[in-house]
Motif scaffolding. Structure first.
Motif, short mmCIF file in Angstrom:
data_model
loop_
_atom_site.label_atom_id
_atom_site.label_comp_id
_atom_site.label_asym_id
_atom_site.label_seq_id
_atom_site.Cartn_x
_atom_site.Cartn_y
_atom_site.Cartn_z
N LEU A 39 10.66 -21.03 13.20
CA LEU A 39 10.69 -21.79 11.95
C LEU A 39 9.39 -22.59 11.87
CD1 LEU A 39 13.34 -21.79 10.27
CD2 LEU A 39 13.66 -24.13 11.01
N ARG A 40 8.69 -22.44 10.75
CA ARG A 40 7.44 -23.17 10.53
C ARG A 40 7.43 -23.73 9.11
NH1 ARG A 40 3.33 -21.25 14.40
NH2 ARG A 40 4.24 -19.50 15.53
N ARG A 41 6.60 -24.69 8.87
CA ARG A 41 6.48 -25.26 7.52
C ARG A 41 5.88 -24.23 6.55
NH1 ARG A 41 6.45 -31.35 6.25
NH2 ARG A 41 6.52 -31.05 4.02
N ARG A 42 4.89 -23.50 7.01
CA ARG A 42 4.26 -22.38 6.29
C ARG A 42 3.95 -21.31 7.33
NH1 ARG A 42 1.72 -26.82 5.23
NH2 ARG A 42 -0.06 -26.33 6.52
N ALA A 43 3.81 -20.09 6.90
CA ALA A 43 3.50 -19.01 7.84
C ALA A 43 2.21 -19.28 8.61
CB ALA A 43 3.42 -17.68 7.11
N SER A 44 1.24 -19.92 7.98
CA SER A 44 -0.05 -20.18 8.61
C SER A 44 -0.06 -21.42 9.50
CB SER A 44 -1.13 -20.32 7.53
OG SER A 44 -0.82 -21.42 6.68
N ASP A 45 1.02 -22.19 9.49
CA ASP A 45 1.08 -23.43 10.27
C ASP A 45 1.21 -23.11 11.76
OD1 ASP A 45 1.66 -25.95 11.38
OD2 ASP A 45 2.75 -26.57 9.60
N PRO A 46 0.38 -23.67 12.61
CA PRO A 46 0.48 -23.38 14.05
C PRO A 46 1.68 -24.05 14.72
CG PRO A 46 -1.28 -24.96 13.65
CD PRO A 46 -0.77 -24.53 12.30
N ILE A 52 14.74 -19.80 17.11
CA ILE A 52 16.09 -19.25 17.22
C ILE A 52 15.99 -17.90 17.90
CG2 ILE A 52 16.95 -20.49 15.20
CD1 ILE A 52 16.90 -17.82 13.68
N SER A 53 17.01 -17.57 18.68
CA SER A 53 17.00 -16.29 19.38
C SER A 53 18.42 -15.92 19.79
CB SER A 53 16.10 -16.36 20.63
OG SER A 53 16.68 -17.20 21.60
N ARG A 83 10.48 -27.22 2.32
CA ARG A 83 10.81 -25.82 2.63
C ARG A 83 10.27 -25.45 4.00
NH1 ARG A 83 12.95 -23.02 -1.35
NH2 ARG A 83 12.80 -23.81 -3.44
N VAL A 84 10.95 -24.52 4.66
CA VAL A 84 10.47 -23.93 5.90
C VAL A 84 10.52 -22.41 5.75
CG1 VAL A 84 11.09 -25.85 7.42
CG2 VAL A 84 12.77 -24.06 6.96
N VAL A 85 9.80 -21.71 6.61
CA VAL A 85 9.80 -20.25 6.58
C VAL A 85 10.26 -19.72 7.93
CG1 VAL A 85 8.06 -20.05 4.77
CG2 VAL A 85 7.34 -20.14 7.15
N LEU A 86 10.82 -18.51 7.90
CA LEU A 86 11.37 -17.88 9.10
C LEU A 86 11.33 -16.37 8.92
CD1 LEU A 86 13.20 -18.00 11.75
CD2 LEU A 86 15.14 -17.98 10.18
N ASP A 87 11.00 -15.67 9.97
CA ASP A 87 11.18 -14.22 10.01
C ASP A 87 11.77 -13.88 11.37
OD1 ASP A 87 8.98 -14.50 11.68
OD2 ASP A 87 7.62 -13.34 10.44
N LEU A 88 12.13 -12.63 11.57
CA LEU A 88 12.73 -12.23 12.85
C LEU A 88 12.01 -11.04 13.46
CD1 LEU A 88 16.61 -12.38 12.45
CD2 LEU A 88 15.14 -13.91 13.73
N VAL A 89 11.99 -11.04 14.78
CA VAL A 89 11.36 -9.98 15.56
C VAL A 89 12.37 -9.50 16.60
CG1 VAL A 89 9.49 -9.48 17.19
CG2 VAL A 89 9.07 -10.96 15.22
N GLU A 104 12.28 -18.00 3.04
CA GLU A 104 11.81 -19.32 2.67
C GLU A 104 13.07 -20.13 2.37
OE1 GLU A 104 8.88 -21.57 -0.50
OE2 GLU A 104 8.94 -19.40 -0.45
N ILE A 105 13.29 -21.18 3.18
CA ILE A 105 14.55 -21.90 3.16
C ILE A 105 14.32 -23.34 2.72
CG2 ILE A 105 16.55 -22.58 4.55
CD1 ILE A 105 15.46 -20.38 6.60
N PRO A 106 15.04 -23.80 1.69
CA PRO A 106 14.91 -25.20 1.30
C PRO A 106 15.50 -26.13 2.36
CG PRO A 106 16.45 -24.04 -0.15
CD PRO A 106 15.94 -23.06 0.85
N VAL A 107 14.88 -27.28 2.53
CA VAL A 107 15.34 -28.29 3.48
C VAL A 107 15.53 -29.59 2.71
CG1 VAL A 107 14.80 -29.59 5.59
CG2 VAL A 107 14.06 -27.21 5.37
N ALA A 108 16.73 -30.16 2.80
CA ALA A 108 17.04 -31.37 2.03
C ALA A 108 17.53 -32.49 2.94
CB ALA A 108 18.12 -31.05 0.99
N LEU A 109 17.19 -33.70 2.56
CA LEU A 109 17.68 -34.89 3.25
C LEU A 109 19.02 -35.26 2.63
CD1 LEU A 109 17.08 -37.09 5.35
CD2 LEU A 109 16.04 -38.42 3.50
N PRO A 110 20.12 -35.17 3.39
CA PRO A 110 21.42 -35.48 2.81
C PRO A 110 21.60 -36.98 2.60
CG PRO A 110 21.65 -35.01 5.13
CD PRO A 110 20.20 -34.77 4.79
#
Length: 117
Positions: A39-46, A52-53, A83-89, A104-110
């Protein structure tokens, strides 16, 4: 050729567990396979915000066509709103195999938070 499909799913609520089921049109989730995603903020974010696994329980094979993805409350607690991004391998084959989808998953403060001891 590129195909983009937008599907609504649950937002991550900061500090709460999150679950999402991914369903494939064909039987591609082999029994015994191992998967991982970052999970990263953007795909390019280090910076990796969470991992998750199958090894740590964040990716669960439900059937040949369904995987369930999950984040624990402690993994969502430090996520920034937005938002955060995720892919799977698939990581049990050599070389690793990208599954070919990107979330691309929205993230909200409840509003209700901080109730757990």
């Amino acid at each position: 050729m590129s195909i983009t499909t937008m599907t609504e799913g649950p937002a991550v609520m900061i500090g709460y567990p999150w679950r999402l089921q991914i369903e494939a049109a064909a039987p591609v989730f082999v029994e015994g396979a191992a998967y991982a995603g970052q999970l990263r903020r953007r795909a390019s974010d280090p910076t990796v915000l969470a991992l998750i696994s199958t090894a740590e329980g964040g990716v669960l094979r439900v059937s040949d066509t369904i995987l369930e993805l999950g984040l624990r409350a402690d993994q969502t607690a430090g996520l920034p709103p937005g938002r955060v991004v995720l892919d799977l391998v698939r990581v049990d084959v050599d070389p690793d195999l990208h599954l070919g989808f990107f979330l691309e998953i929205p993230v909200a403060l409840p509003v209700t938070r901080g109730l757990a001891p």
